[in-house]
Design an enzyme around this catalytic site. Sequence first.
Site, PDB file in Angstrom:
ATOM      1  N   CYS A 101       8.810  -4.623   3.276  1.00 48.29           N
ATOM      2  CA  CYS A 101       7.861  -4.427   4.506  1.00 48.29           C
ATOM      3  C   CYS A 101       8.686  -4.209   5.669  1.00 48.29           C
ATOM      4  O   CYS A 101       8.416  -3.862   6.622  1.00 48.29           O
ATOM      5  CB  CYS A 101       6.679  -5.209   4.648  1.00 48.29           C
ATOM      6  SG  CYS A 101       5.856  -6.073   3.180  1.00 48.29           S
ATOM      7  N   HIS A 152      -0.344   0.046   8.447  1.00 45.24           N
ATOM      8  CA  HIS A 152       0.769  -0.527   7.772  1.00 45.24           C
ATOM      9  C   HIS A 152       1.426   0.279   6.425  1.00 45.24           C
ATOM     10  O   HIS A 152       1.411   0.054   5.593  1.00 45.24           O
ATOM     11  CB  HIS A 152       0.559  -1.869   7.409  1.00 45.24           C
ATOM     12  CG  HIS A 152       2.050  -2.690   6.980  1.00 45.24           C
ATOM     13  ND1 HIS A 152       3.262  -2.289   7.178  1.00 45.24           N
ATOM     14  CD2 HIS A 152       2.128  -3.544   5.831  1.00 45.24           C
ATOM     15  CE1 HIS A 152       4.135  -3.045   6.692  1.00 45.24           C
ATOM     16  NE2 HIS A 152       3.400  -3.859   5.876  1.00 45.24           N
TER      17      HIS A 152
END
Lengths: 394, 394
Positions: free
Chosen positions: B85, B341
């Site tokens: 991430c 996201h």
Amino acid sequence: MRKVAIIGVGMTKFGEHWESGFRDLVIEAGARALEDANLHGDEIHAGYVGTMASGRLVGQEHIGALIADYMGLNPIPITRVEGACASGSLALRQGFIAVASGIHDIVVVGGVEKMTDISGDEISDVLGGAGDQEWELFLGATFPGLYALMAKRHMMEYGTTEEMLASVAVKNHKNGAKNKYAQYQNEITINTVLKSKVVADPLKVFDCAPVTDGAAAVVLAPLDIAKKYTQKPIEILASAQASDTIALHSRESLSKLKATEIAARKAYEMARLTPKDIDVAEVHDCFTIAEIMAIEDLGFFRKGEGGKASLEGKTGLEYAGGKGNGGIPINTSGGLKACGHPVGATGIKQAVEIAWQLRGEAEGRQVKDANIGLSHNVGGSGATAVVHIYKKGY
Amino acid sequence: MRKVAIIGVGMTKFGEHWESGFRDLVIEAGARALEDANLHGDEIHAGYVGTMASGRLVGQEHIGALIADYMGLNPIPITRVEGACASGSLALRQGFIAVASGIHDIVVVGGVEKMTDISGDEISDVLGGAGDQEWELFLGATFPGLYALMAKRHMMEYGTTEEMLASVAVKNHKNGAKNKYAQYQNEITINTVLKSKVVADPLKVFDCAPVTDGAAAVVLAPLDIAKKYTQKPIEILASAQASDTIALHSRESLSKLKATEIAARKAYEMARLTPKDIDVAEVHDCFTIAEIMAIEDLGFFRKGEGGKASLEGKTGLEYAGGKGNGGIPINTSGGLKACGHPVGATGIKQAVEIAWQLRGEAEGRQVKDANIGLSHNVGGSGATAVVHIYKKGY
């Protein structure tokens, strides 16, 4: 930019490592490189790692953090870099830039791939991710198929023959037989290649690099402090990278890799050298035709003459130290063909081999008076090419 | 090292892009950033792109070359960087180092993820690749499960409550409602969160960032020539990265991310600033507990007081321009929770939002007198953390 040197190198044996996992391979190669550089882990400031498809091959992304953890290097930053089969050289390039910039001093760079944990059918699909998924692979192309198109075109344009292709594999097996880290350490003949099973005409099994597990690592430092760690620093004179279209059908030519030509030109400029100055080179021979195109595109032989030069033995070890005699030893490690091709590790293995050659530690395959070396690593069917030039730093 | 500035920014709307493919998203964000920087493609020297799991999400590796090709940027080098991430911020960091080193002048850095082309079950598995595949995911842990353990521990040690967690989501939705690029532009209440379905106790659906498609891009240049391209260059004062164990069970504490603490310390040192100097920050809120830990680990609030501060509104927009009043606007973009996201894009989106804030272009969510901003991006459950600090360069 600061000058950058390789102060330590190490690798695992390349091959089928049924007894080792992804992390074991990385640790083994990394530990050897650190030992070779006389370094403790706490002297390392950062790391880079090249791996192509760990997500699909072993279900693991976030490889930088994994390696920092399993090599006991936390909390230093380690970053994964990916560019298909050129992932290793891209990692080396990022390490080079980081040291050159001054942001980090001692940087470890690794490459790794664990390929034998999935089936042969799956591996084709995974490797296909290096090409254009939507326009090539989805429509049924495979990597041998793409390189077969290039081989056919090269044969048509320049009269390259299947024997010439085969001679590349024969020479690389001959070199691999002298390399204890190589996956295949047996010699073969032209007939072994010509009589092997066709994969994608004109490429046969023995024209293709194998599926391999393995890892390799180098340690980088600013040249001016390299002597603190080793008596034999290897300076990286140039690091250059270029891109081409990801799909073959958009290229202006199928008989060369334009990205190789451009990366090579930039690298020679950066190093202020020409192809004639190179004593030894590791080039990207994922298929025999790839080595023939590479030695032409890198300027070692005129376009179209790479096949003939190979068949005449001008890329063999016997051309060691023979500057000006029209030959140059290519792929002394055995290349991707015989040393094996654990995708992300290959670019780093090339740097390791060149370092050994320039340090005079290449044992039975040592090139005499090797002062300047070059490595050439290709991603996919040529959409990425990376060229590094190295010189004895002592 | 040369000073580095952001001279252009751009992003796609974050959300479910059923009508766009991976490459479309990259092109849209990249073109906007180039336009914002008043640049033509042929003025770009190199690129980096962060993407976590394109191999598993869209069957495509070798993303750097793909982007060079589809953005018409051949033959410049574009390199993919991956750190789960944190992939976007790692790409930004490589771009920063490349410009700082002097090897490249104008560098475009992108982040992208196309996540909605596979099923929800598969996405859990793919995201699991950010944690420890062998010791966490294989044994049944999921990402919400890992962060739930951290939340439970934080609650036990510091009395953090589910309401405090919920207040983070409420604030981020309030900000997202003012951001036309956000996936969710609707406000919610504490009750919306508390009454939503439990994912992994104590985390409910509204404590979790969504699955998102999107891309973002920035253009970097040496600060001393940045004014040629933009009236409002944003200087990158610091770029720092740290690692921690990939698996939670090896950590010394579950109520903080040590990698965040270390990366933050290094970034503040590099920028010669303290947490009190930061006017606005984008932090990694993949789950509400992650934002609470982040604002503590980054030094904005004392350890254990992040939940209380959130519930009291001290991270809301109303704390804009209120230096010294004990608050700081956090995640004005809506954060991962409301802005969405798309894994590899998140780190770059954070940089885009900070650039907009420092340029005074954040529209309804503008922080008054914002001169210095910070972005904080986490890989996996905290094995990688990256902190950048930015300042108005005009």
